[in-house]
Design a protein around this motif. Structure first.
Motif, PDB file in Angstrom:
ATOM      1  N   PHE A  99      25.087 -23.994 -14.836  1.00 27.08           N
ATOM      2  CA  PHE A  99      24.077 -23.937 -13.991  1.00 27.08           C
ATOM      3  C   PHE A  99      22.994 -23.086 -13.267  1.00 27.08           C
ATOM      4  O   PHE A  99      22.293 -23.555 -13.434  1.00 27.08           O
ATOM      5  CB  PHE A  99      25.555 -23.819 -12.859  1.00 27.08           C
ATOM      6  CG  PHE A  99      25.308 -22.061 -12.392  1.00 27.08           C
ATOM      7  CD1 PHE A  99      24.506 -21.067 -11.472  1.00 27.08           C
ATOM      8  CD2 PHE A  99      26.027 -20.974 -12.576  1.00 27.08           C
ATOM      9  CE1 PHE A  99      24.782 -20.388 -11.457  1.00 27.08           C
ATOM     10  CE2 PHE A  99      26.080 -19.679 -13.107  1.00 27.08           C
ATOM     11  CZ  PHE A  99      24.939 -19.374 -11.622  1.00 27.08           C
ATOM     12  N   ARG A 100      22.751 -22.272 -14.531  1.00 27.06           N
ATOM     13  CA  ARG A 100      21.817 -21.208 -14.262  1.00 27.06           C
ATOM     14  C   ARG A 100      20.555 -22.168 -14.524  1.00 27.06           C
ATOM     15  O   ARG A 100      19.814 -21.771 -13.694  1.00 27.06           O
ATOM     16  CB  ARG A 100      21.673 -19.842 -15.021  1.00 27.06           C
ATOM     17  CG  ARG A 100      22.242 -18.899 -14.049  1.00 27.06           C
ATOM     18  CD  ARG A 100      22.739 -17.761 -15.360  1.00 27.06           C
ATOM     19  NE  ARG A 100      23.911 -17.112 -14.473  1.00 27.06           N
ATOM     20  CZ  ARG A 100      24.043 -16.383 -13.599  1.00 27.06           C
ATOM     21  NH1 ARG A 100      23.127 -15.903 -12.254  1.00 27.06           N
ATOM     22  NH2 ARG A 100      24.971 -15.230 -13.379  1.00 27.06           N
ATOM     23  N   ALA A 101      20.168 -22.869 -15.835  1.00 24.98           N
ATOM     24  CA  ALA A 101      19.192 -23.403 -16.210  1.00 24.98           C
ATOM     25  C   ALA A 101      18.855 -24.871 -15.515  1.00 24.98           C
ATOM     26  O   ALA A 101      17.554 -25.171 -14.963  1.00 24.98           O
ATOM     27  CB  ALA A 101      19.420 -23.796 -17.502  1.00 24.98           C
ATOM     28  N   LEU A 102      20.163 -25.239 -15.011  1.00 25.58           N
ATOM     29  CA  LEU A 102      19.902 -26.622 -14.151  1.00 25.58           C
ATOM     30  C   LEU A 102      19.348 -26.178 -12.488  1.00 25.58           C
ATOM     31  O   LEU A 102      18.497 -26.645 -11.760  1.00 25.58           O
ATOM     32  CB  LEU A 102      21.041 -27.485 -14.780  1.00 25.58           C
ATOM     33  CG  LEU A 102      21.563 -27.561 -15.986  1.00 25.58           C
ATOM     34  CD1 LEU A 102      22.516 -28.914 -16.136  1.00 25.58           C
ATOM     35  CD2 LEU A 102      20.224 -28.492 -16.624  1.00 25.58           C
ATOM     36  N   PHE A 113      26.790 -15.572  -6.440  1.00 29.60           N
ATOM     37  CA  PHE A 113      28.034 -16.407  -5.644  1.00 29.60           C
ATOM     38  C   PHE A 113      28.411 -17.541  -6.215  1.00 29.60           C
ATOM     39  O   PHE A 113      29.638 -18.043  -6.283  1.00 29.60           O
ATOM     40  CB  PHE A 113      27.274 -16.327  -4.144  1.00 29.60           C
ATOM     41  CG  PHE A 113      28.250 -17.362  -3.176  1.00 29.60           C
ATOM     42  CD1 PHE A 113      29.628 -16.408  -2.124  1.00 29.60           C
ATOM     43  CD2 PHE A 113      28.282 -18.522  -2.933  1.00 29.60           C
ATOM     44  CE1 PHE A 113      30.683 -16.719  -1.898  1.00 29.60           C
ATOM     45  CE2 PHE A 113      28.518 -19.006  -1.975  1.00 29.60           C
ATOM     46  CZ  PHE A 113      30.604 -18.652  -1.406  1.00 29.60           C
ATOM     47  N   PHE A 114      27.335 -18.607  -6.251  1.00 32.09           N
ATOM     48  CA  PHE A 114      28.003 -19.896  -7.476  1.00 32.09           C
ATOM     49  C   PHE A 114      28.674 -19.219  -8.630  1.00 32.09           C
ATOM     50  O   PHE A 114      30.347 -20.245  -8.878  1.00 32.09           O
ATOM     51  CB  PHE A 114      26.848 -20.307  -7.876  1.00 32.09           C
ATOM     52  CG  PHE A 114      26.390 -21.681  -8.192  1.00 32.09           C
ATOM     53  CD1 PHE A 114      26.699 -22.804  -7.654  1.00 32.09           C
ATOM     54  CD2 PHE A 114      26.887 -21.948  -9.941  1.00 32.09           C
ATOM     55  CE1 PHE A 114      27.038 -24.179  -8.116  1.00 32.09           C
ATOM     56  CE2 PHE A 114      27.317 -23.314 -10.274  1.00 32.09           C
ATOM     57  CZ  PHE A 114      27.555 -24.682  -9.429  1.00 32.09           C
ATOM     58  N   CYS A 172      32.612 -19.066  -7.372  1.00 32.78           N
ATOM     59  CA  CYS A 172      32.764 -20.043  -6.747  1.00 32.78           C
ATOM     60  C   CYS A 172      33.687 -20.614  -7.903  1.00 32.78           C
ATOM     61  O   CYS A 172      34.274 -21.454  -7.935  1.00 32.78           O
ATOM     62  CB  CYS A 172      31.660 -20.966  -5.516  1.00 32.78           C
ATOM     63  SG  CYS A 172      31.606 -19.766  -4.084  1.00 32.78           S
ATOM     64  N   ALA A 173      32.344 -21.084  -9.058  1.00 33.91           N
ATOM     65  CA  ALA A 173      33.108 -21.944 -10.506  1.00 33.91           C
ATOM     66  C   ALA A 173      33.527 -21.069 -10.537  1.00 33.91           C
ATOM     67  O   ALA A 173      35.031 -21.856 -11.330  1.00 33.91           O
ATOM     68  CB  ALA A 173      31.241 -22.155 -10.810  1.00 33.91           C
ATOM     69  N   GLY A 174      33.408 -19.855 -10.482  1.00 32.64           N
ATOM     70  CA  GLY A 174      34.862 -18.484 -12.241  1.00 32.64           C
ATOM     71  C   GLY A 174      36.076 -18.901 -11.337  1.00 32.64           C
ATOM     72  O   GLY A 174      37.200 -19.221 -11.925  1.00 32.64           O
TER      73      GLY A 174
END
Length: 473
Positions: free
Chosen positions: A35-38, A71-72, A75-77
């Motif tokens: 997610f970080r790169a996208l 926070f993302f 949530c994903a974790g």
């Protein structure tokens, strides 16, 4: 209401739930790692930029209320942890309402991700996971037998997945009607697998059989899902076999696996069901109300299926409760790939030392054999396939990708197999070129060891430095 439950499907429900939890786990793990790169704060398509212009009612998401990368990741974790717990059967040790809440958690979290995921989450299997995941909330646990109406709705989803895909092919590319699409598909599909070369080299009469079998499985067999057992089990088993064939022939994320999981719910598996209590009234009322809502919402995908202008992979509501599906209505005859290269030269030219970036899954080096990644989803690699079809697909994010490669951005480089530049020495310029790829013949494979042969077509993006990195391809 004695008709409300179907105890004989207790084992099918169990396998379905554990399989679905496994798919959820892969989906959340994909989000955590990419997610970080996208879509992160410094991603190619940042979430904060999206939520600033899109209201909550159009894209319901917890990230509309608050977003940071931390926070993302939380949530994903959390989605990973809950999915793993569901796969281990923790929901069966909770009271009925507790199991329902537990199944609702990954659905809410993944809905939140998909609704801010933009281009990177625009695939049909995202909506399929959400539609199936929503129904799983109401399927119950060991406290009650499986509800008949929920089992019916799961078959209804499976019917729409298969029948919709069959119709889009029949109405689309003429090669499906001529039974010749498989002469090209294994070579031009988005991300070939380790066996795709061999599938492509099958004799053409076998490709005709493949195409004809596809029509039978997608246009005729789905109707048998609604017949009595053991016919419904035979139909579902045939669908499972077809999906496993697709697993062997390519990398289609978790599309094939979630379809297999759906088909499992229709199997009449031999077993002795454990004793269960009568379902509480509140549960029966809730399930029937949800079923009525979903059947009402189904009118739009049904209308789409019977339309001559059928569209595929579209959600009709922001909660992705009922969607339309389909794939490969058109099959490409030629494979193109975008090859990205960088150079450390201050003044770039044809004589510069251009070095190629290697992607994880998409074809690059002709001698590198494709690997199996599905059900894990390599989102950037998939979108690079679309970028090769038309620069318009890449317009929202390609400039940002180039910019981050020029910076040697750590998160972006993690999406790749290999960067040709050391971390402390980023390239000065990036360029992209379009190549035509084709599978080698048996003779070429023996002589060169290469599974691909590629030919330069044209420049895709001229040499670009940091100042012009957001230039459109």
């Amino acid at each position: 209401m004695g008709w409300f439950t179907a105890p004989d499907y207790w084992l099918g429900r169990l396998v379905f739930q554990r399989g679905l939890a496994g798919v959820y786990l892969v989906a959340f793990l994909t989000a955590v790692l990419q997610f970080r790169a996208l879509i992160g704060e410094r991603g190619m398509l940042p979430v904060p930029r999206l939520v600033a212009r899109v209201p909550f009612r159009r894209a319901p998401s917890v990230f509309q209320l608050h977003y940071t990368d931390r926070f993302f990741a939380l949530c994903a974790g959390t989605g990973c942890v809950v999915s793993a717990a569901l796969a281990a059967g923790l929901d069966s040790r909770l009271p009925l309402w507790g199991g329902m809440v537990m199944w609702a958690v990954p659905w809410v979290l993944y809905l939140s991700i998909v609704n801010v995921g933009q281009t990177w989450y625009g695939f049909g299997w995202e909506s399929l996971l959400l539609e199936v995941g929503f129904l799983a909330v109401f399927l119950g646990n060991d406290e009650v037998a499986p509800p008949v109406v929920v089992l019916f709705l799961l078959r209804w989803i499976l019917f729409r997945v298969e029948f919709g895909a069959g119709l889009i092919k029949l109405r689309g590319d003429a090669c499906w009607r001529k039974l010749t699409c498989l002469d090209f598909h294994h070579e031009t599909q988005p991300m070939p697998g380790p066996l795709s070369w061999f599938f492509h080299r099958l004799p053409r009469p076998l490709h005709r059989i493949e195409a004809a079998a596809n029509h039978v499985t997608q246009l005729l067999v789905p109707f048998l899902l609604f017949t009595p057992q053991p016919i419904a089990t035979a139909a579902a088993s045939l669908m499972i076999a077809t999906q496993l064939w697709l697993v062997l022939s390519g990398n289609f994320s978790w599309l094939n696996w979630i379809t297999v999981v759906l088909a499992v719910s229709a199997l009449g598996l031999p077993h002795t069901p454990p004793p269960t209590a009568a379902p509480p009234v509140w549960y029966e009322v809730t399930v029937l109300a949800v079923a009525a809502l979903l059947l009402w919402l189904s009118r739009r995908p049904v209308r789409n299926m019977v339309s001559r202008r059928q569209i595929m992979n579209r959600s009709f509501d922001p909660l992705h409760l009922v969607n339309t599906y389909g794939a490969f209505g058109t099959v490409g005859r030629v494979r193109h790939e975008v090859v990205i290269e960088g150079t450390a030269d201050e003044v770039p030219g044809e004589e510069s030392g251009w070095r190629e970036y290697e992607f994880t899954g998409k074809p690059g080096d002709p001698r590198r054999w494709p690997r199996q990644f599905a059900p894990y989803h390599l989102r950037l690699d998939w979108m690079m396939w679309f970028a090769a079809l038309s620069p318009g697909y890449a317009e929202p994010w390609f400039g940002a990708l180039v910019e981050r490669l020029l910076e040697n951005d750590r998160d972006t480089l993690r999406l790749l197999r290999r960067s040709p530049f050391p971390p402390d020495a980023p390239p000065r310029h990036i360029r992209a070129r379009l190549f035509r790829y084709r599978y080698t013949t048996w003779r070429e494979l023996r002589e060169t060891g290469a599974c691909w042969e590629r030919t330069f077509v044209r420049e895709y993006l001229p040499p670009t430095g940091r100042a012009t990195a957001r230039q459109r391809p």
